[in-house]
Design a protein around this motif. Structure first.
Motif, PDB file in Angstrom:
ATOM      1  N   GLY A 194       0.797  -1.226   0.000  1.00 26.02           N
ATOM      2  CA  GLY A 194       0.000   0.000   0.000  1.00 26.02           C
ATOM      3  C   GLY A 194       0.827   1.271   0.000  1.00 26.02           C
ATOM      4  O   GLY A 194       0.273   2.366   0.158  1.00 26.02           O
ATOM      5  N   VAL A 195       2.135   1.157  -0.183  1.00 25.87           N
ATOM      6  CA  VAL A 195       3.026   2.318  -0.111  1.00 25.87           C
ATOM      7  C   VAL A 195       3.393   2.783  -1.511  1.00 25.87           C
ATOM      8  O   VAL A 195       3.788   1.980  -2.363  1.00 25.87           O
ATOM      9  CB  VAL A 195       4.308   1.977   0.680  1.00 25.87           C
ATOM     10  CG1 VAL A 195       5.287   3.139   0.654  1.00 25.87           C
ATOM     11  CG2 VAL A 195       3.959   1.597   2.112  1.00 25.87           C
ATOM     12  N   ASP A 196       3.278   4.087  -1.769  1.00 30.79           N
ATOM     13  CA  ASP A 196       3.627   4.617  -3.084  1.00 30.79           C
ATOM     14  C   ASP A 196       5.038   5.201  -3.084  1.00 30.79           C
ATOM     15  O   ASP A 196       5.708   5.288  -2.048  1.00 30.79           O
ATOM     16  CB  ASP A 196       2.600   5.650  -3.556  1.00 30.79           C
ATOM     17  CG  ASP A 196       2.518   6.883  -2.667  1.00 30.79           C
ATOM     18  OD1 ASP A 196       3.422   7.107  -1.830  1.00 30.79           O
ATOM     19  OD2 ASP A 196       1.541   7.639  -2.807  1.00 30.79           O
ATOM     20  N   TYR A 197       5.476   5.592  -4.268  1.00 33.59           N
ATOM     21  CA  TYR A 197       6.846   6.063  -4.477  1.00 33.59           C
ATOM     22  C   TYR A 197       7.161   7.305  -3.655  1.00 33.59           C
ATOM     23  O   TYR A 197       8.231   7.394  -3.035  1.00 33.59           O
ATOM     24  CB  TYR A 197       7.032   6.335  -5.965  1.00 33.59           C
ATOM     25  CG  TYR A 197       8.363   6.896  -6.375  1.00 33.59           C
ATOM     26  CD1 TYR A 197       9.548   6.205  -6.158  1.00 33.59           C
ATOM     27  CD2 TYR A 197       8.440   8.126  -7.044  1.00 33.59           C
ATOM     28  CE1 TYR A 197      10.776   6.714  -6.581  1.00 33.59           C
ATOM     29  CE2 TYR A 197       9.654   8.641  -7.465  1.00 33.59           C
ATOM     30  CZ  TYR A 197      10.819   7.939  -7.234  1.00 33.59           C
ATOM     31  OH  TYR A 197      12.017   8.454  -7.645  1.00 33.59           O
ATOM     32  N   ALA A 198       6.239   8.259  -3.622  1.00 37.53           N
ATOM     33  CA  ALA A 198       6.485   9.486  -2.862  1.00 37.53           C
ATOM     34  C   ALA A 198       6.684   9.184  -1.378  1.00 37.53           C
ATOM     35  O   ALA A 198       7.567   9.755  -0.725  1.00 37.53           O
ATOM     36  CB  ALA A 198       5.330  10.468  -3.058  1.00 37.53           C
ATOM     37  N   THR A 199       5.874   8.267  -0.850  1.00 36.54           N
ATOM     38  CA  THR A 199       6.017   7.878   0.553  1.00 36.54           C
ATOM     39  C   THR A 199       7.357   7.182   0.789  1.00 36.54           C
ATOM     40  O   THR A 199       8.021   7.399   1.810  1.00 36.54           O
ATOM     41  CB  THR A 199       4.860   6.963   0.968  1.00 36.54           C
ATOM     42  OG1 THR A 199       3.614   7.639   0.741  1.00 36.54           O
ATOM     43  CG2 THR A 199       4.955   6.570   2.433  1.00 36.54           C
ATOM     44  N   GLY A 200       7.771   6.349  -0.171  1.00 37.54           N
ATOM     45  CA  GLY A 200       9.045   5.667  -0.054  1.00 37.54           C
ATOM     46  C   GLY A 200      10.220   6.625  -0.065  1.00 37.54           C
ATOM     47  O   GLY A 200      11.177   6.456   0.706  1.00 37.54           O
ATOM     48  N   ASN A 201      10.152   7.626  -0.923  1.00 39.42           N
ATOM     49  CA  ASN A 201      11.216   8.633  -0.959  1.00 39.42           C
ATOM     50  C   ASN A 201      11.360   9.324   0.394  1.00 39.42           C
ATOM     51  O   ASN A 201      12.472   9.523   0.896  1.00 39.42           O
ATOM     52  CB  ASN A 201      10.925   9.674  -2.042  1.00 39.42           C
ATOM     53  CG  ASN A 201      11.055   9.115  -3.442  1.00 39.42           C
ATOM     54  OD1 ASN A 201      11.771   8.144  -3.675  1.00 39.42           O
ATOM     55  ND2 ASN A 201      10.354   9.723  -4.381  1.00 39.42           N
ATOM     56  N   LYS A 202      10.242   9.688   0.970  1.00 39.69           N
ATOM     57  CA  LYS A 202      10.246  10.375   2.256  1.00 39.69           C
ATOM     58  C   LYS A 202      10.776   9.451   3.357  1.00 39.69           C
ATOM     59  O   LYS A 202      11.580   9.864   4.213  1.00 39.69           O
ATOM     60  CB  LYS A 202       8.830  10.840   2.584  1.00 39.69           C
ATOM     61  CG  LYS A 202       8.649  11.449   3.962  1.00 39.69           C
ATOM     62  CD  LYS A 202       9.356  12.780   4.090  1.00 39.69           C
ATOM     63  CE  LYS A 202       8.931  13.473   5.370  1.00 39.69           C
ATOM     64  NZ  LYS A 202       9.991  14.111   6.097  1.00 39.69           N
ATOM     65  N   ALA A 203      10.347   8.185   3.335  1.00 40.75           N
ATOM     66  CA  ALA A 203      10.779   7.234   4.363  1.00 40.75           C
ATOM     67  C   ALA A 203      12.291   6.996   4.286  1.00 40.75           C
ATOM     68  O   ALA A 203      12.986   7.012   5.312  1.00 40.75           O
ATOM     69  CB  ALA A 203      10.025   5.917   4.203  1.00 40.75           C
ATOM     70  N   PHE A 204      12.800   6.785   3.072  1.00 39.28           N
ATOM     71  CA  PHE A 204      14.240   6.578   2.943  1.00 39.28           C
ATOM     72  C   PHE A 204      15.002   7.847   3.319  1.00 39.28           C
ATOM     73  O   PHE A 204      16.049   7.789   3.982  1.00 39.28           O
ATOM     74  CB  PHE A 204      14.595   6.150   1.518  1.00 39.28           C
ATOM     75  CG  PHE A 204      16.070   5.936   1.322  1.00 39.28           C
ATOM     76  CD1 PHE A 204      16.709   4.837   1.877  1.00 39.28           C
ATOM     77  CD2 PHE A 204      16.823   6.841   0.603  1.00 39.28           C
ATOM     78  CE1 PHE A 204      18.072   4.645   1.713  1.00 39.28           C
ATOM     79  CE2 PHE A 204      18.191   6.665   0.428  1.00 39.28           C
ATOM     80  CZ  PHE A 204      18.815   5.560   0.993  1.00 39.28           C
ATOM     81  N   ALA A 205      14.483   8.990   2.928  1.00 38.98           N
ATOM     82  CA  ALA A 205      15.123  10.264   3.272  1.00 38.98           C
ATOM     83  C   ALA A 205      15.225  10.449   4.777  1.00 38.98           C
ATOM     84  O   ALA A 205      16.182  11.060   5.275  1.00 38.98           O
ATOM     85  CB  ALA A 205      14.342  11.422   2.644  1.00 38.98           C
ATOM     86  N   ASP A 206      14.251   9.910   5.490  1.00 36.26           N
ATOM     87  CA  ASP A 206      14.223  10.055   6.947  1.00 36.26           C
ATOM     88  C   ASP A 206      14.914   8.900   7.677  1.00 36.26           C
ATOM     89  O   ASP A 206      14.779   8.757   8.895  1.00 36.26           O
ATOM     90  CB  ASP A 206      12.774  10.180   7.419  1.00 36.26           C
ATOM     91  CG  ASP A 206      12.137  11.491   6.993  1.00 36.26           C
ATOM     92  OD1 ASP A 206      12.879  12.426   6.648  1.00 36.26           O
ATOM     93  OD2 ASP A 206      10.888  11.578   6.988  1.00 36.26           O
ATOM     94  N   GLY A 207      15.623   8.046   6.935  1.00 38.38           N
ATOM     95  CA  GLY A 207      16.410   6.987   7.565  1.00 38.38           C
ATOM     96  C   GLY A 207      15.619   5.786   8.022  1.00 38.38           C
ATOM     97  O   GLY A 207      16.062   5.070   8.929  1.00 38.38           O
ATOM     98  N   LYS A 208      14.463   5.518   7.387  1.00 43.65           N
ATOM     99  CA  LYS A 208      13.626   4.403   7.819  1.00 43.65           C
ATOM    100  C   LYS A 208      13.988   3.076   7.158  1.00 43.65           C
ATOM    101  O   LYS A 208      13.340   2.065   7.418  1.00 43.65           O
ATOM    102  CB  LYS A 208      12.155   4.744   7.578  1.00 43.65           C
ATOM    103  CG  LYS A 208      11.667   5.881   8.476  1.00 43.65           C
ATOM    104  CD  LYS A 208      10.189   6.140   8.307  1.00 43.65           C
ATOM    105  CE  LYS A 208       9.728   7.257   9.249  1.00 43.65           C
ATOM    106  NZ  LYS A 208       8.291   7.566   9.079  1.00 43.65           N
ATOM    107  N   SER A 209      14.976   3.083   6.290  1.00 43.84           N
ATOM    108  CA  SER A 209      15.496   1.830   5.752  1.00 43.84           C
ATOM    109  C   SER A 209      16.969   2.015   5.432  1.00 43.84           C
ATOM    110  O   SER A 209      17.437   3.138   5.222  1.00 43.84           O
ATOM    111  CB  SER A 209      14.730   1.394   4.492  1.00 43.84           C
ATOM    112  OG  SER A 209      15.100   2.167   3.374  1.00 43.84           O
ATOM    113  N   ALA A 210      17.677   0.897   5.384  1.00 45.91           N
ATOM    114  CA  ALA A 210      19.112   0.965   5.092  1.00 45.91           C
ATOM    115  C   ALA A 210      19.376   1.142   3.610  1.00 45.91           C
ATOM    116  O   ALA A 210      20.344   1.793   3.220  1.00 45.91           O
ATOM    117  CB  ALA A 210      19.788  -0.309   5.588  1.00 45.91           C
TER     118      ALA A 210
END
Length: 427
Positions: free
Chosen positions: A253-269
């Protein structure tokens, strides 16, 4: 064979009006040449507007009108049907560009001075998608992307993980992060296309040499084709599924924009994307820590390549009445200063020999592979646009049905081949 008369005019009248829009400015002087410039990237409109101003200042007898529309693939086909081919175009160097090049829509630019500065491996990737004849160059690469694994260097340092150089090391890194409660990858499966970066990198290093040329040469004869997705993409599919096994909960259920923000905020390696994602990640968090490495698809580091596509191709209408002026504009856009500036502003790779070294810290891990020619093209750029690859791949990583996935790809490919019995002549 692709025929312009067979292109359907799908664009709405509003899109056509936008594509044909000239200007609200004063009409040109009698001795002034006006070039129509079809520019497909909405995020680069301002960038090109500045370049046009610079060009016009140095060339007072030439006026350039930039046209940008929401649906460029449809709009360009509509213009072609109306016999209104633009003088100069930017397009993505994908399968759609290849179809138009094979239809001889674009002029031969092989004798342009700028053509001699293009990195040969990059020009080869573009030519492989299609051209009018075996010796022509129907588009010049202005900017390239590079697909790799983006990673957070702070998280790698915190958990003592080194940059993986082999497939086993990549999986071991993912397991280390998972064991420490850190998402190894941030997956964005709501947007089907985001399954493609991993797929194209796996395919580039695992498919047999000349896979698509051999598949194309088989035509519609599926039973006697020496290669197929079912025969040759078994390991590709297995490793693709293995990577997506590490998706975070709720990834569907996660889109690209949400993924960009999550990675930018350090939520994945790690993040399975490439240079094209860097500007969006930085827009979400200007302080985001980003570095990159190429996909280590096998356990032999010597096999590693970077998948790169021509993000911006410059082309010229084959029958433009303003050939000299169009050449001058293209040579300006292909100049070192312009390409260096564009690459820096758009987080792209400069595809010319004379370019300045890549300075973006986020892309440094991919740069040496690009400049040394250790690059492969996108496999999806070799598929007809009518094959819904991203949707088929999205379904596979969700349901894990490998047999259905590969059989579906074969079915789709050979359906197209059956409708185009001379397709082998088009490569």
């Amino acid at each position: 064979m692709f025929h312009l008369k067979q292109v359907r005019a799908k664009a709405l009248s509003a899109a056509l009006a936008a594509a044909l829009l000239t200007s609200c400015a004063a009409p040109p002087a009698e001795d002034e040449v006006t070039l129509s410039f079809f520019q497909f990237k909405p995020e680069a409109v301002k960038e090109f507007a500045g370049l046009i101003d610079e060009f016009e200042a140095a060339n007072p007898g030439i006026r350039v009108l930039q046209n940008n529309v929401p649906d460029p693939d449809t709009a360009i086909r509509t213009l072609l049907v109306k016999n209104k081919t633009p003088d100069v175009l930017t397009l993505n160097g994908n399968a759609s560009f290849g179809l138009l090049a094979r239809a001889c829509v674009f002029a031969d630019l092989s004798q342009e001075p700028a053509a001699r500065d293009v990195l040969p491996a990059v020009q080869d990737i573009l030519n492989a998608n299609g051209r009018c004849s075996g010796s022509e160059i129907n588009g010049l690469p202005m900017a390239n992307n590079a697909s790799g694994v983006l990673y957070n260097p702070e998280l790698f340092a915190k958990y003592g993980v080194s940059v993986p150089r082999t497939w086993d090391e990549l999986i071991a890194a993912a397991e280390t992060f998972k064991a420490n409660g850190v998402a190894p990858f941030y997956m964005t499966l709501k947007d089907a296309w985001t399954t493609s970066p991993a797929l194209v990198n796996l395919a580039a290093q695992l498919q047999p040499e000349g896979f698509f040329d051999r598949l194309t040469a088989a035509g519609a004869d599926r039973n006697n084709s020496p290669v197929s997705f079912s025969k040759n993409y078994q390991e590709v599919a297995d490793k693709l599924l293995q990577l997506f096994h590490y998706a975070q909960p709720g990834a569907a259920g996660v889109d690209y924009a949400t993924g960009n923000k999550a990675f930018a905020d350090g939520k994945s390696a790690m993040y399975l994307n490439g240079s094209f994602a860097v500007p969006a990640i930085r827009a979400a968090n200007p302080d985001a820590r980003i570095a990159s490495f190429p996909y280590p698809v096998t356990n032999n580091p010597g096999n590693v390549t970077v998948v790169s596509g021509v993000d911006v191709v410059l082309a010229m209408g084959r029958d433009t009445p303003h050939r000299a002026e169009a050449q001058k504009f293209i040579n300006f856009l292909m100049s070192k200063d312009v390409i260096d500036k564009y690459a820096k502003n758009q987080s792209a790779f400069a595809p010319i020999r004379s370019a300045a070294p890549q300075q973006d810290t986020a892309l440094r891990g991919l740069a040496s592979y690009f400049t040394s020619g250790k690059v492969d093209g996108y496999m999806d750029h070799r598929l007809p646009p009518s094959i819904p690859l991203v949707n088929i791949t999205q379904q596979f990583v969700l349901d894990g049905d490998k047999s259905r996935y590969l059989n579906t790809l074969d079915n789709e490919w050979f359906k197209v081949a059956a409708r185009m019995p001379n397709r082998g002549d088009q490569q």
